[in-house]
Design a protein around this motif. Structure first.
Motif, PDB file in Angstrom:
ATOM      1  N   MET A   1      72.962  58.778 -19.648  1.00  0.00           N
ATOM      2  CA  MET A   1      74.353  59.230 -19.702  1.00  0.00           C
ATOM      3  C   MET A   1      75.158  58.327 -20.637  1.00  0.00           C
ATOM      4  O   MET A   1      74.955  57.125 -20.660  1.00  0.00           O
ATOM      5  N   ALA A   2      76.071  58.939 -21.392  1.00  0.00           N
ATOM      6  CA  ALA A   2      76.875  58.176 -22.341  1.00  0.00           C
ATOM      7  C   ALA A   2      77.775  57.195 -21.602  1.00  0.00           C
ATOM      8  O   ALA A   2      78.183  57.418 -20.463  1.00  0.00           O
ATOM      9  N   SER A   3      78.094  56.087 -22.274  1.00  0.00           N
ATOM     10  CA  SER A   3      78.971  55.085 -21.674  1.00  0.00           C
ATOM     11  C   SER A   3      80.406  55.585 -21.655  1.00  0.00           C
ATOM     12  O   SER A   3      80.782  56.504 -22.394  1.00  0.00           O
ATOM     13  N   LEU A   4      81.231  54.961 -20.800  1.00  0.00           N
ATOM     14  CA  LEU A   4      82.635  55.345 -20.716  1.00  0.00           C
ATOM     15  C   LEU A   4      83.361  55.160 -22.053  1.00  0.00           C
ATOM     16  O   LEU A   4      84.203  55.961 -22.445  1.00  0.00           O
ATOM     17  N   LYS A   5      83.015  54.081 -22.754  1.00  0.00           N
ATOM     18  CA  LYS A   5      83.653  53.793 -24.044  1.00  0.00           C
ATOM     19  C   LYS A   5      83.336  54.877 -25.060  1.00  0.00           C
ATOM     20  O   LYS A   5      84.218  55.318 -25.815  1.00  0.00           O
ATOM     21  N   ASP A   6      82.078  55.342 -25.093  1.00  0.00           N
ATOM     22  CA  ASP A   6      81.689  56.396 -26.040  1.00  0.00           C
ATOM     23  C   ASP A   6      82.414  57.701 -25.742  1.00  0.00           C
ATOM     24  O   ASP A   6      82.909  58.382 -26.656  1.00  0.00           O
ATOM     25  N   VAL A   7      82.475  58.073 -24.471  1.00  0.00           N
ATOM     26  CA  VAL A   7      83.138  59.330 -24.103  1.00  0.00           C
ATOM     27  C   VAL A   7      84.627  59.265 -24.411  1.00  0.00           C
ATOM     28  O   VAL A   7      85.219  60.218 -24.933  1.00  0.00           O
ATOM     29  N   LYS A   8      85.245  58.132 -24.100  1.00  0.00           N
ATOM     30  CA  LYS A   8      86.677  57.970 -24.372  1.00  0.00           C
ATOM     31  C   LYS A   8      86.953  58.028 -25.871  1.00  0.00           C
ATOM     32  O   LYS A   8      87.966  58.601 -26.312  1.00  0.00           O
ATOM     33  N   SER A   9      86.046  57.465 -26.662  1.00  0.00           N
ATOM     34  CA  SER A   9      86.189  57.506 -28.118  1.00  0.00           C
ATOM     35  C   SER A   9      86.097  58.939 -28.639  1.00  0.00           C
ATOM     36  O   SER A   9      86.856  59.345 -29.531  1.00  0.00           O
ATOM     37  N   LYS A  10      85.178  59.729 -28.064  1.00  0.00           N
ATOM     38  CA  LYS A  10      85.036  61.129 -28.479  1.00  0.00           C
ATOM     39  C   LYS A  10      86.285  61.930 -28.109  1.00  0.00           C
ATOM     40  O   LYS A  10      86.740  62.775 -28.889  1.00  0.00           O
ATOM     41  N   ILE A  11      86.834  61.676 -26.934  1.00  0.00           N
ATOM     42  CA  ILE A  11      88.056  62.384 -26.531  1.00  0.00           C
ATOM     43  C   ILE A  11      89.196  62.083 -27.506  1.00  0.00           C
ATOM     44  O   ILE A  11      89.943  62.982 -27.926  1.00  0.00           O
ATOM     45  N   GLY A  12      89.326  60.803 -27.892  1.00  0.00           N
ATOM     46  CA  GLY A  12      90.354  60.435 -28.868  1.00  0.00           C
ATOM     47  C   GLY A  12      90.150  61.117 -30.209  1.00  0.00           C
ATOM     48  O   GLY A  12      91.107  61.576 -30.841  1.00  0.00           O
ATOM     49  N   THR A 264      86.549  65.298 -20.831  1.00  0.00           N
ATOM     50  CA  THR A 264      87.273  64.659 -19.725  1.00  0.00           C
ATOM     51  C   THR A 264      86.474  64.765 -18.429  1.00  0.00           C
ATOM     52  O   THR A 264      86.405  63.803 -17.643  1.00  0.00           O
ATOM     53  N   LEU A 265      85.866  65.924 -18.223  1.00  0.00           N
ATOM     54  CA  LEU A 265      85.012  66.095 -17.041  1.00  0.00           C
ATOM     55  C   LEU A 265      83.824  65.137 -17.097  1.00  0.00           C
ATOM     56  O   LEU A 265      83.468  64.506 -16.086  1.00  0.00           O
ATOM     57  N   LEU A 266      83.225  65.026 -18.278  1.00  0.00           N
ATOM     58  CA  LEU A 266      82.107  64.095 -18.448  1.00  0.00           C
ATOM     59  C   LEU A 266      82.553  62.657 -18.224  1.00  0.00           C
ATOM     60  O   LEU A 266      81.832  61.854 -17.608  1.00  0.00           O
ATOM     61  N   PHE A 267      83.755  62.326 -18.713  1.00  0.00           N
ATOM     62  CA  PHE A 267      84.296  60.972 -18.516  1.00  0.00           C
ATOM     63  C   PHE A 267      84.468  60.666 -17.027  1.00  0.00           C
ATOM     64  O   PHE A 267      84.098  59.579 -16.551  1.00  0.00           O
TER      65      PHE A 267
END
Length: 291
Positions: A1-12, A264-267
């Protein structure tokens, strides 16, 4: 599973993309209003001019003017293709290019040579890869143009037709039907074919009276007729481009919203999994100490 930092970066990143697509949608909408007004004002004139000239051509012999003369042996076909200079407008340019290449393939199968007169960077780029002759390529002018552009294209096409470098000429452009519909349209410009008479269509006799004589009008009106139809095609293409880009950017903006919701759901799932792991570590440590 992707890290929180990676997912947050993609959302941005998706949110920034949405800002761009929304801005482009607004720009296309603003440009569309002006382009739509221009074509809606000019189209009735072009259509009436077309009807009048084809009626006029039917009242005279082909020998009255060289632009009316149909060649017995058609050896070379000229295709004027009008597209946009920029992309990001869905399949708009692709549909026009495909229609032009299909016509070119048909003429080539009949043993005729084909030459393209391209207006718009997308048309130039596509045709240059096919190996067809490219005597004219005008790019960077579709964003803002006037009748001068149509005059330039018309003069060269007429000159090539009169010098027998071309035996027939077609115009392919994107007709603006509505905000949701832009149709690739093919129009034969040369030789000018006489229209079917109103009497043959409806059974009603209607006679036009021309002053001065028909032959005297042809020399003045026929060259202008070609340029008017080209200008109408350019205006239609311009309005269609902005409408297609507005729709494409609107779809892209909605896609960004969908991607943001999914990320966001993935995050949240990733964060919940991390919290669960931390709790399990704490509980496991406490149990180990108690043991």
């Amino acid at each position: 599973m992707a890290s929180l930092k990676d997912v947050k970066s993609k959302i941005g990143g998706v949110k920034k993309t949405k800002q761009i697509t929304k801005a482009m949608n607004m720009v296309a909408s603003a440009k569309l209003r002006g382009a739509q007004t221009r074509i809606e004002r000019f189209r009735p004139y072009a259509e009436k001019f077309y009807g009048m000239l084809t009626d006029l051509a039917g009242k005279t012999d082909e020998t009255a003017h060289p632009l009316l003369a149909a060649r017995d042996d058609v050896k070379k076909t000229g295709i004027i293709i009008a597209t946009s200079d920029r992309g990001l407008c869905g399949s708009f340019n692709v549909n026009i290019i495909n229609a032009a290449l299909k016509l070119a393939a048909t003429k080539k199968a009949e043993g005729k040579q084909v030459a393209f007169y391209c207006v718009g960077k997308k048309a130039r780029d596509a045709v240059s890869k096919t190996g067809y002759e490219l005597p004219m390529q005008l790019t960077g002018q579709m964003n803002q143009f006037d009748f001068t552009l149509a005059n330039k294209v018309g003069l060269q096409v007429i000159d090539h037709f009169l010098s027998a470098d071309l035996d027939e000429v077609f115009l392919i452009y994107g007709q603006f039907v509505s905000l949701a519909r832009q149709t690739p349209t093919t129009l034969q410009l040369l030789p000018i074919a006489p229209a079917e008479s109103i009497e043959e269509k409806t059974g009603v006799t209607k006679e036009y009276i021309y002053e001065p004589e028909v032959n005297g009008l042809l020399a003045e009106l026929l060259p202008r007729f070609i340029k008017v139809q080209i200008y109408r095609g350019l205006l239609d293409t311009s309005a269609s481009e902005h409408a297609a880009r507005m729709a494409a950017m609107d779809n892209a903006t909605r896609s960004c919203d969908d991607m943001t919701a999914a990320l966001t759901l993935l995050f949240n799932k990733t964060r919940q999994a991390a919290i669960t792991r931390d709790l399990m570590d704490i509980v496991g440590g406490a149990e180990a100490l108690n043991g």
